[in-house]
Design a protein around this motif. Sequence first.
Motif, short mmCIF file in Angstrom:
data_model
loop_
_atom_site.label_atom_id
_atom_site.label_comp_id
_atom_site.label_asym_id
_atom_site.label_seq_id
_atom_site.Cartn_x
_atom_site.Cartn_y
_atom_site.Cartn_z
N VAL A 84 0.85 -1.26 0.02
CA VAL A 84 0.09 -0.03 -0.09
C VAL A 84 0.75 1.37 0.12
O VAL A 84 1.97 1.16 0.64
N GLY A 85 0.44 2.35 -0.34
CA GLY A 85 1.19 3.47 -0.52
C GLY A 85 1.41 4.32 -1.91
O GLY A 85 0.90 3.93 -2.84
N ASN A 86 2.35 4.96 -1.87
CA ASN A 86 2.85 5.86 -3.06
C ASN A 86 3.59 5.05 -3.80
O ASN A 86 4.56 4.54 -3.53
N GLY A 106 -6.77 -6.94 4.55
CA GLY A 106 -6.10 -6.93 3.08
C GLY A 106 -4.87 -5.74 2.92
O GLY A 106 -4.60 -5.56 2.00
N GLU A 107 -4.48 -5.20 4.30
CA GLU A 107 -3.53 -4.18 4.10
C GLU A 107 -2.51 -4.32 5.12
O GLU A 107 -2.66 -5.01 6.29
N PRO A 108 -1.29 -4.00 4.65
CA PRO A 108 -0.18 -4.37 5.61
C PRO A 108 -0.05 -3.33 7.01
O PRO A 108 -0.60 -2.06 6.61
N VAL A 132 4.56 6.98 1.64
CA VAL A 132 5.56 6.00 1.75
C VAL A 132 4.94 4.77 1.25
O VAL A 132 3.66 4.96 0.92
N TYR A 133 5.86 3.87 0.71
CA TYR A 133 5.09 2.40 0.44
C TYR A 133 5.69 1.50 1.44
O TYR A 133 6.54 1.62 1.77
N ILE A 134 4.32 0.38 1.77
CA ILE A 134 4.59 -0.66 2.56
C ILE A 134 4.47 -1.59 2.23
O ILE A 134 3.16 -1.69 1.46
N ALA A 135 5.21 -2.68 2.38
CA ALA A 135 5.03 -4.07 1.78
C ALA A 135 5.49 -4.92 2.77
O ALA A 135 6.40 -4.65 3.58
N ASN A 136 5.38 -6.40 2.26
CA ASN A 136 6.00 -7.36 3.03
C ASN A 136 6.53 -8.52 2.32
O ASN A 136 6.52 -8.42 1.15
#
Length: 245
Positions: A84-86, A106-108, A132-136
Motif C-alpha cells: 500500500v502507499g505511494n 488486506g492491508e499491511p 511512503v510505500y509499505i510491503a512485506n
Amino acid sequence: METLELRQHLAVAATSLRSCLEQYRAAGIQVLPASATAEVPDAAVPAGTEETGSATDLGQLRQILGDCRRCKLSHGRTHLVFGVGNPHADVMFVGEGPGRDEDLQGEPFVGRAGQLLTDIITKGMKLRREEVYIANVVKCRPPRNRDPEPDEVASCEPFLIRQIELVKPRVIIALGKFAAQTLVRSAAPISRLRGQWHDYHGIRLMPTFHPAYLLRNPGDKGLVWEDIKSVLRELRDTGFETAVT
Ligand code: URA
C-alpha cells in the motif's frame, strides 16, 4: 530478466537449496546420488520470476499475482496483502508478512504494530502514511505468525523485488530480523544489522527493529529513532525536503 531480478533469483535459489540440503543432512543423508540431485524440490526455483518482469506498474504486478496459489500460505489466508502507499515513494518499508489484522483487512501494518509504524511515519518522520510505500516479504499470513519458510519466500520474493524495482525508493527500511536478513542475505542478528547502512542493489537500506518487537520492548524505541534519524539525514542529504531537522 533484469540484473537485480536475476541476481536475486539465483540468491533465492541458493538459499532454498542450502535449506533443502540442511534438511537432508538433518535426516542423516550425507551423500546424494547424481539422480537425487535432480529431485531438489520446486522450492529451489522461484515461481513467477519471469512473469513479474513484464509488469510495468504496480497495478499490473498485482494482476499477475492474481488469486495466488504459488505456495502453501495461500491455503490459510483470508486476504492476500500486496502492499500500500505511494507507487513512487522515496521511502519504502518492508516487513515480514501479514498478521491477523492484515489478513482480515488486506492491508499491511494495520494492527497494533501497524499503529506504531504509522506513528513512526507520521509523528517521527512527519510524513503521511500515504506518502511512503509499505510491503512485506510474503503476501499471505503464515499460520500462527510463524516465520515464512524458504519455499514460501522463494515463491513470493520475485513480487517484492519487482515492487522495489517499480517504486524505486531512495531508502528501504527493513522492519525486523526476518525482513532484514532476507533482503541483506545475512544471518546476523537484527541487533547487529540495525543502525548500519546496507546496499540493496544500489538502494540504501536501513534495518531497524520491528514495531511488534518495540511493543514488547519499548525501551528500544530510542534505537529505532536513531535509525529513523539516519534515514531522514540521508533523505535530506539527497535533496528530499523533510520537516524534521
Ligand atoms: N508484521 C509484519 O511484518 N507485517 C505486517 O503487515 C504486519 C505485521
